[in-house]
Design a protein around this motif. Structure first.
Motif, PDB file in Angstrom:
ATOM      1  N   THR A 234      10.893   1.549  -9.605  1.00 32.34           N
ATOM      2  CA  THR A 234       9.972   0.418  -9.645  1.00 32.34           C
ATOM      3  C   THR A 234      10.639  -0.849  -9.123  1.00 32.34           C
ATOM      4  O   THR A 234      11.789  -1.137  -9.441  1.00 32.34           O
TER       5      THR A 234
ATOM      6  N   ARG B 227       9.675  -5.156  -7.942  1.00 32.49           N
ATOM      7  CA  ARG B 227       8.775  -6.283  -8.190  1.00 32.49           C
ATOM      8  C   ARG B 227       8.515  -7.006  -6.881  1.00 32.49           C
ATOM      9  O   ARG B 227       9.442  -7.478  -6.227  1.00 32.49           O
TER      10      ARG B 227
ATOM     11  N   ASP C 246       9.774   7.135  -7.466  1.00 35.82           N
ATOM     12  CA  ASP C 246       9.172   6.486  -8.635  1.00 35.82           C
ATOM     13  C   ASP C 246       9.955   5.263  -9.118  1.00 35.82           C
ATOM     14  O   ASP C 246       9.576   4.635 -10.107  1.00 35.82           O
TER      15      ASP C 246
ATOM     16  N   ARG D  52       4.633   3.558  -3.600  1.00 34.74           N
ATOM     17  CA  ARG D  52       3.527   2.640  -3.293  1.00 34.74           C
ATOM     18  C   ARG D  52       3.921   1.626  -2.224  1.00 34.74           C
ATOM     19  O   ARG D  52       3.153   1.332  -1.318  1.00 34.74           O
TER      20      ARG D  52
ATOM     21  N   ASN E 270       4.386  -5.242  -9.844  1.00 34.26           N
ATOM     22  CA  ASN E 270       5.331  -4.154 -10.103  1.00 34.26           C
ATOM     23  C   ASN E 270       4.815  -2.838  -9.536  1.00 34.26           C
ATOM     24  O   ASN E 270       3.742  -2.371  -9.923  1.00 34.26           O
ATOM     25  N   HIS E 271       5.606  -2.268  -8.615  1.00 37.22           N
ATOM     26  CA  HIS E 271       5.173  -1.048  -7.938  1.00 37.22           C
ATOM     27  C   HIS E 271       6.331  -0.119  -7.666  1.00 37.22           C
ATOM     28  O   HIS E 271       7.475  -0.541  -7.542  1.00 37.22           O
ATOM     29  N   SER E 272       5.985   1.143  -7.471  1.00 31.94           N
ATOM     30  CA  SER E 272       6.990   2.154  -7.160  1.00 31.94           C
ATOM     31  C   SER E 272       7.380   2.077  -5.687  1.00 31.94           C
ATOM     32  O   SER E 272       6.638   1.540  -4.855  1.00 31.94           O
TER      33      SER E 272
END
Length: 196
Positions: free
Chosen positions: A120, A122, A118, A137, A132-134
């Motif tokens: 994060t 960029r 989880d 992802r 912006n993602h984990s």
């Protein structure tokens, strides 16, 4: 006793499988064959590996504030020509590109290991509202992209010498001789001809 499910390890297995398949496509081929552009857009095996190195260096480097320590001029340079990451220049050897990919791969693995799913990051080259993602992802995105390019490599390699599959043990195809495949292809061509 069953072991606990580890989603990060599961995702890493899928990424590693795609990475190994992509690099395996170079095995046993000449320098000419790994560089041959076999589509109208120039798709070639060594270029796919070079591209994958750039992709992973960005997604598991800059995205999470852990930049890959080596410059990739075809990726980072403002004066890089379009598609410079999709082919090997005469001055770039197969050994250098594969070694670079393995270094990027190790750097990416260190990022994956160090961060929680989880965490994060960029992605600066994505649209602002999507950047912006984990790690979870981003891992899924890179697995999908690497698998896609491994599929491209599978087709390009088949065009070169007929080899198919993810490695020398897994062809992913019916085990038939050349005569069977010729007849099969002929039957498909005849069927397609009926729709001209």
């Amino acid at each position: 006793m069953a072991t606990a499910y580890d989603p990060k390890a599961d995702l890493r297995r899928y990424l590693d499988k795609a990475r190994r398949a992509l690099v395996w496509k170079l095995d046993g081929l000449s320098e000419y064959d790994v560089r041959r552009p076999l589509t109208s857009t120039g798709t070639n095996l060594l270029g796919l590996v070079k591209h994958a190195a750039g992709v992973e260096s960005g997604y598991f480097g800059v995205t999470f504030g852990r930049p890959f320590p080596e410059a990739l001029p075809w990726w980072d340079g403002d004066d890089a020509e379009p598609n410079a990451d999709m082919w090997a220049t005469a001055g770039e050897s197969r050994e250098e590109i594969v070694a670079l990919y393995r270094r990027v791969w190790a750097h990416a693995d260190a990022t994956i290991e160090a961060l929680d799913l989880d965490a994060t990051g960029r992605v600066p080259w994505w649209p602002h509202d999507l950047e912006n993602h984990s790690l979870h992802r981003v891992l899924i995105h890179v697995i999908a992209e690497t698998d896609r390019h491994a599929g491209h490599a599978d087709i390009v390699r088949e065009l070169i010498d007929g080899a198919a599959g993810t490695d020398d043990r897994n062809k992913g195809m019916p085990d038939q001789d050349a005569a069977w495949w010729a007849a099969y292809r002929k039957r498909l061509e005849e069927t397609a001809e009926g729709f001209r």
